[in-house]
Design an enzyme around this catalytic site. Structure first.
Site, PDB file in Angstrom:
ATOM      1  N   SER A 104      40.064  30.242  41.896  1.00  0.00           N
ATOM      2  CA  SER A 104      41.142  29.973  42.858  1.00  0.00           C
ATOM      3  C   SER A 104      41.323  31.138  43.820  1.00  0.00           C
ATOM      4  O   SER A 104      41.567  30.941  45.016  1.00  0.00           O
ATOM      5  CB  SER A 104      42.455  29.685  42.116  1.00  0.00           C
ATOM      6  N   TYR A 151      41.233  30.795  37.319  1.00  0.00           N
ATOM      7  CA  TYR A 151      42.019  31.754  38.100  1.00  0.00           C
ATOM      8  C   TYR A 151      41.104  32.495  39.074  1.00  0.00           C
ATOM      9  O   TYR A 151      41.415  32.612  40.273  1.00  0.00           O
ATOM     10  CB  TYR A 151      42.715  32.744  37.171  1.00  0.00           C
ATOM     11  N   ASN A 152      39.969  32.993  38.572  1.00  0.00           N
ATOM     12  CA  ASN A 152      39.024  33.701  39.427  1.00  0.00           C
ATOM     13  C   ASN A 152      38.543  32.813  40.569  1.00  0.00           C
ATOM     14  O   ASN A 152      38.447  33.248  41.717  1.00  0.00           O
ATOM     15  CB  ASN A 152      37.825  34.176  38.608  1.00  0.00           C
TER      16      ASN A 152
END
Length: 349
Positions: free
Chosen positions: A200, A197-198
């Site tokens: 992306s 997530y980070n």
């Protein structure tokens, strides 16, 4: 060549420091005047066509309502068709003169093209593209047995915005329109268990900063880097390392911890205000901007703080993390988290 680099290694810090001392005061005075001017001559959204991805919940839903209140025509898209129709109906009631919904998945390139094509077919133009669709995956990297299952995070969070932007760009050039890129403070404030997530969100930040240079003044880009906002993540809804949808508010307490969670409606209002004023970045809550300074000036301190708050000893449960123990103190959760994310009745669809 090496001699030149050696010279710059010695002189660049010195000249940068004194250069900033002289440059920053007039620069920020100019920025102050610019902010006043942009506030006075903020864009009128009445009748403008706005395409919002990920509009069925969270910030995307509230953005739809905020744009609707200002009289914009809306093209709303998300994977959850029934929920999307509910949002569209509320947007109509709030004042949007025309709302169309497109059931689609932005992780699929063909769907992204169809989203834009349907918008143009219905409205004939596009003024704002809001790349909001995203998903969260929580797992320690070493615990993910099949790395390919993490592909969906980048397909949705990064490639979904890229695909949609590419399809919409010719129409945004025609209208001298605007792009809203929903990155995150996670682009620099990298909490553990959220590596993909980070990554992306960091990729999204870098991509749209590059696009801003390439497009110049033809299409304005506002990059949004929110902190902790009412959303599915702060409700405790996320995907596991194996790609399974999970609702776990205990893990939410571990990942969000003692950081106050801001309202999605307030965040949406700040975003739309920022876009209409042609702001380059919008961070909500605004105090999260200081975390970037800490990251640049004291990266080791940020890493130490993250390990202290989020991590546990080897073989120990995540429930023993300091974040979770703080949140279990009576009254802390009700003080820091809005009621909307404290209810145990969280939809799992």
């Amino acid at each position: 060549m090496e001699l030149i680099n050696d010279f710059l290694n010695l002189t660049a810090p010195f000249f940068t420091f004194f250069g900033l001392c002289f440059f920053l005061p007039p620069f920020y005075f100019f920025k102050f005047l610019q902010s006043i001017f942009s506030t006075i001559f903020s864009e009128n959204l009445y009748g403008k066509v706005v395409l919002i991805t990920g509009a069925s919940s969270g910030i995307g839903e509230q953005l739809a309502y905020e744009y609707a209140c200002r009289g914009a025509c809306l093209a709303l898209t998300a994977r959850r068709k029934n929920r999307l129709e509910e949002v569209a109906e509320i947007a109509r009631e709030l004042g949007s003169p025309n709302v169309v919904t497109v059931h689609a998945d932005v992780s699929k390139p063909d769907d992204c093209r169809r989203i834009v094509d349907d918008t143009i077919t219905h409205f004939g133009r596009l003024d704002h593209l809001v790349n909001n669709a995203g998903m969260t995956q929580i797992s320690m990297f070493e615990n993910i047995e099949d790395i390919t299952r993490t592909k969906a995070v980048l397909d949705t969070n990064f490639w979904g915005s890229v695909y949609t932007t590419r399809a919409a760009l010719p129409y945004l050039r025609q209208s001298n329109g605007k792009i809203v890129a929903m990155s995150s403070s996670a682009a620099w404030l990298t909490a553990p268990r959220m590596s993909f997530y980070n990554a992306s969100k960091a990729a999204l930040l870098s991509f749209f900063e590059t696009m801003r240079i390439e497009l110049g003044g033809d299409v304005h880009i506002t990059i949004v880097t929110p902190g902790y906002i009412e959303s599915e993540l702060t409700q405790g809804k996320y995907f596991s390392g194996e790609g399974e949808l999970i609702v776990n508010q205990d893990m939410r307490d571990v990942q969000v911890g003692p950081f106050p969670v801001a309202s999605a409606s307030g965040c949406a209002k700040s975003i739309v205000n920022g876009v209409c004023r042609k702001q380059r970045y919008v961070t909500e809550p605004s105090w999260f901007k200081v975390t970037y300074l800490w990251k640049v000036l004291c990266p080791e301190l940020i890493e130490w703080g993250c390990r202290l708050l989020y991590m546990t000893g080897t073989g120990m449960s995540e429930d023993t993390a300091l974040n979770k123990r703080i949140m279990d103190i009576p009254g802390v959760r009700s003080t820091l988290y809005p009621e909307s994310i404290r209810t145990p009745e969280i939809k799992s669809d």
